[in-house]
Scaffold this active site. Sequence first.
Site, PDB file in Angstrom:
ATOM      1  N   LYS A 254       1.058  -1.321  -0.087  1.00  0.00           N
ATOM      2  CA  LYS A 254      -0.080   0.059   0.141  1.00  0.00           C
ATOM      3  C   LYS A 254       0.985   1.387   0.017  1.00  0.00           C
ATOM      4  O   LYS A 254       2.155   1.350   0.556  1.00  0.00           O
ATOM      5  CB  LYS A 254      -0.733  -0.152   1.310  1.00  0.00           C
ATOM      6  CG  LYS A 254      -2.029   1.007   1.185  1.00  0.00           C
ATOM      7  CD  LYS A 254      -2.967   0.827   2.522  1.00  0.00           C
ATOM      8  CE  LYS A 254      -4.157   1.925   2.510  1.00  0.00           C
ATOM      9  NZ  LYS A 254      -4.799   1.871   3.707  1.00  0.00           N
TER      10      LYS A 254
ATOM     11  N   SER B  14      -9.785   1.595   2.745  1.00  0.00           N
ATOM     12  CA  SER B  14      -8.917   2.562   1.792  1.00  0.00           C
ATOM     13  C   SER B  14      -7.730   1.695   1.194  1.00  0.00           C
ATOM     14  O   SER B  14      -7.170   2.138   0.385  1.00  0.00           O
ATOM     15  CB  SER B  14      -8.121   3.550   2.728  1.00  0.00           C
ATOM     16  OG  SER B  14      -7.415   3.151   3.791  1.00  0.00           O
TER      17      SER B  14
ATOM     18  N   SER C 170      -9.923  -0.789   6.943  1.00  0.00           N
ATOM     19  CA  SER C 170      -9.292  -0.687   5.685  1.00  0.00           C
ATOM     20  C   SER C 170      -8.704  -1.758   5.085  1.00  0.00           C
ATOM     21  O   SER C 170      -8.312  -1.682   4.021  1.00  0.00           O
ATOM     22  CB  SER C 170      -8.416   0.655   5.731  1.00  0.00           C
ATOM     23  OG  SER C 170      -9.238   1.953   5.847  1.00  0.00           O
TER      24      SER C 170
END
Length: 426
Positions: free
Chosen positions: A29, A104, A128
């Site tokens: 990420k 996210s 997330s």
Amino acid sequence: MSAYNAFVTREAIEGSGEGPLAGKTVAVKDNISTAGVRTTCGSAMLEDYVPPYDATVVQRLKQAGATIPGKTNMDEFGMGTTTETSAFGPTENPAAEGHVPGGSSGGSAAAVAAGEADLALGTDTGGSIRCPAAFCGVVGIKPTYGLVSRYGLIAYANSLEQIGPIATSVEAAAELLDVIAGQDDHDATTRDFDEHVGTGLAEAADGDVDGLDIGVPTELLDGADEAVVETFWDAIADLEAQGASYHEVSMESLEHAVEAYYVIAMSEASSNLARFDGVRYGPTPEYEGNWNEEFAKVREEGFGEEVKRRILLGTYALSAGYHDKYYKQAQDARAWIKQDFDEALGEADVLASPTMPVPPMKRGESLDDPLTMYLADANTTPVNLANLPAISVPAGETDDGLPVGLQIVGPAFGEREIIRAGSALA
């Protein structure tokens, strides 16, 4: 180029070539620092930022032989449930095209679901990792707070967030967690892995749920989408058929989790993001006249609307005269939620609920109504407030073919319990 816009940057980082992850690709990420490879947090503010060092989890991936194929797309600074607030465009859901992949860590889940990476790392502040895992039909683990180092993670809300794995199976996610977990001198919140959990987590993925006692908090079913609830009970019936049993529990504090979470998360965000003003981080202003005006200009242009909204609300909650009214009450609610989890887990091995109360939304559907997006976090945020471990595994699909996730929550450092339970389904 990813067909699903799962990556912000495609640049391979080679590992040592030997180790438990040799021959595997692990996408990372884009809020986790990678030396020499830009790390944007999905924000125009950090569009050109290149970290000078690796996060601890990245060091451990490289030592384990993994290849990092690139940095994955995300909601800006982790603030979102749909991966639509990224400055680099929205990510598509490979498992349900036309719908959001969750957020996210939507880029990480999409990369794994689309087969563009074998595994991925996400971060979980209020769901997330689990949300995009549920929406994309893959597995995601949010570890106990302190099990995985946050050194090198660009902070959003320090007291809530953890780095964790995303994979196509529980066993593969456990193998990745084995590699990244453990004490780190750079992060004083980390705990000794062997003492608290023990290595060899993948061995716990044996699917043996015979005798497992599952508590189902009724508050996490109230108001959920009918098709999601139906799929959830089908998954519980599957576990029952394998020898598990369940009972319903009531946790009244959970009704206050979303408001407590957002007050705390936004307050921490308003502090953490104060450094992005163009001096050390962000575009360099020209300093013509008043510095405050220049800083304001950098932040106005560098941050997206959702990030600005959360900074403003967090600053308001911490301001003189309102601290006791909002922040202190939120912390009191957090303590109540922790107590409720301790009591519920004293009478059950694990707790279970739908990961998300709704199936994946259509792209663009929630952007104009932030409250809808916040309420979608109702089932995941309580786990972060209590700092407990949780896993999301595929539970099935709605009649419309949309993925539904089952969330399993365990006691602190109870990763073996949730991995064992989850492996009975995935």
